[in-house]
Every structure is written in C-alpha cells, then in structure tokens.
Design a protein around this motif. Structure first.
Motif, PDB file in Angstrom:
ATOM      1  N   PRO A   1      -7.622   6.315   1.999  1.00  0.00           N
ATOM      2  CA  PRO A   1      -7.652   5.075   1.227  1.00  0.00           C
ATOM      3  C   PRO A   1      -9.044   4.780   0.656  1.00  0.00           C
ATOM      4  CG  PRO A   1      -6.535   4.747   3.330  1.00  0.00           C
ATOM      5  CD  PRO A   1      -7.185   6.093   3.388  1.00  0.00           C
TER       6      PRO A   1
ATOM      7  N   ALA B   1       0.842  -1.201   0.000  1.00  0.00           N
ATOM      8  CA  ALA B   1       0.000   0.000   0.000  1.00  0.00           C
ATOM      9  C   ALA B   1       0.873   1.246   0.000  1.00  0.00           C
ATOM     10  CB  ALA B   1      -0.923   0.005   1.219  1.00  0.00           C
TER      11      ALA B   1
ATOM     12  N   VAL C   1      -3.322   3.733  -2.704  1.00  0.00           N
ATOM     13  CA  VAL C   1      -4.626   3.574  -2.066  1.00  0.00           C
ATOM     14  C   VAL C   1      -5.501   4.827  -2.089  1.00  0.00           C
ATOM     15  CG1 VAL C   1      -3.884   1.664  -0.604  1.00  0.00           C
ATOM     16  CG2 VAL C   1      -3.599   4.012   0.210  1.00  0.00           C
TER      17      VAL C   1
END
Length: 215
Positions: A134, A49, A124
């Motif tokens: 995100p 991420a 994200v």
C-alpha cells in the motif's frame, strides 16, 4: 488520410459491456459484512481499499451494491478512458495518483466525500506497484476525512490472470462464482503522519488485506 480515433469515444460501449459482464457473475460474500454502504449512508465516512490487480472483480462487486463512490484515476491517456467508463456507471472520479497530482486529488476526494456523502475507492498499490504494497495516500485521506478503511478482496473461480503485468491483473470469466471477503473497518491513527507513522499504518493495512481470503 489517417483519421485519429479517440479511445475515450468507446467509453459508452465499454460501460455497457462492464454492466452486462457484472450481471453474469455470482458474487458470494464470505460473511455478512457488506453493511459499509449503510454505515456511509448514516454519515460515517468510508474508504474502500482494493489491490490494483483485483480492480475488475472488486469494482464489479461494489457496483452490485452502490455507485455512490468517488474513485481515483491516473492522469494518463488510459486513465481518461477508465474515468469516462466509471462515470458512465455512476462513479465520480478524481484524477491523480501517487506519481502525479496525488495531493490535489486526495483533497478533492475529501471534499466530494463530505459534500456528496460518497465512499472513496482506493487501489492502494497502484498505479505502478510494487504489488500488494500500500501507498501512503489512503492513510492521509482517511485521517483528513475522519474515515475508516474497509479492505475488500475478490477471488473469481474462473478467470484470466495476466501474469506478465506488474499487478497480475485478474479478469473474471462471465458466469463464474466469485467469493468476496470484506474486512473489518480500520481506523487510522490521529498522530502526526511522520514517515515512521505512515510506514506503520500502511504495514497494518497491508497485513489486514493479505489476511483476507480463503483459509
């Protein structure tokens, strides 16, 4: 007579420049927590991420470790150039984002993760923000693929920050130091992904990512 030039034709040059640029950067992981590559090689599905604004230094750091990844790229014209560059440096790409073709791209990425044992790379908060918020797709993919999410932050010391872009895109200068922070793997819930559950899980990921960095 105007001769149209396809920007994607420059992908080989851009990929060469990227690899050359990466070689000049001195990455400094804050602690020895880069074993996510080995875990994935052992068959433990992994998703990396990143924040959209840190995609250059974070991707560059990842490139020093492995190219065994599948990366999400938008279906825009700019995305076509980016996809070709990433493929030149060894990535597999899937085309789609939270605004277009997202579900199909997520399912395609899951199949590639399983078939080729590649890690997925997710910006994200992309493709259009809000910054550092995100989206839900990474939670959906992590649950479907049985994967853990590994947050990564990169902080180049000498850099150009594009303050007028929504993501405050960071371009590290060549030959800079770049501290890197890798978070502990995050397992997502096995609950049904209702709106409330997705909000809770994305908030949990957001908190983990924002906590990574110099203290």
């Amino acid at each position: 007579m105007k001769i149209p030039i396809d920007p994607a034709a420059f992908a080989p040059v851009l990929a060469w420049l990227f690899k050359l640029w990466v070689r000049t950067i001195r990455f400094e992981p804050a602690r020895d927590n880069t074993d996510f590559v080995a875990r994935n090689e052992r068959g433990e599905p992994t998703i990396l991420a990143l924040w959209h604004g840190e995609i250059f230094p974070a991707t560059a750091f990842g490139h020093t470790l492995t190219s065994q990844v599948v990366t999400f790229v938008s279906q825009s014209k700019d995305g076509e150039v980016i996809a070709r560059v990433l493929e030149r440096i060894g990535h597999t790409t899937v085309r789609g984002s939270s605004t277009r073709g997202g579900v199909r791209a997520l399912l395609q990425a899951k199949r590639i993760m399983e078939r080729e044992n590649r890690m997925a790379v997710f910006t994200v908060d992309g493709p259009k923000g809000p910054r550092h918020k995100p989206k839900e797709g990474i939670i959906f993919l992590a649950q479907r693929a049985g994967a853990k999410i590994v947050p990564i932050r990169a902080y180049p010391v000498r850099k150009k920050v594009f303050d007028k872009s929504w993501d405050h895109f960071v371009l590290p200068f060549p030959f800079t130091r770049c501290p890197v922070y890798v978070g502990e793997p995050m397992a997502v819930t096995t609950e049904k992904l209702t709106k409330e559950v997705l909000e809770r899980e994305t908030a949990r990921l957001e908190a983990r990512m924002l906590a990574l960095g110099p203290k």
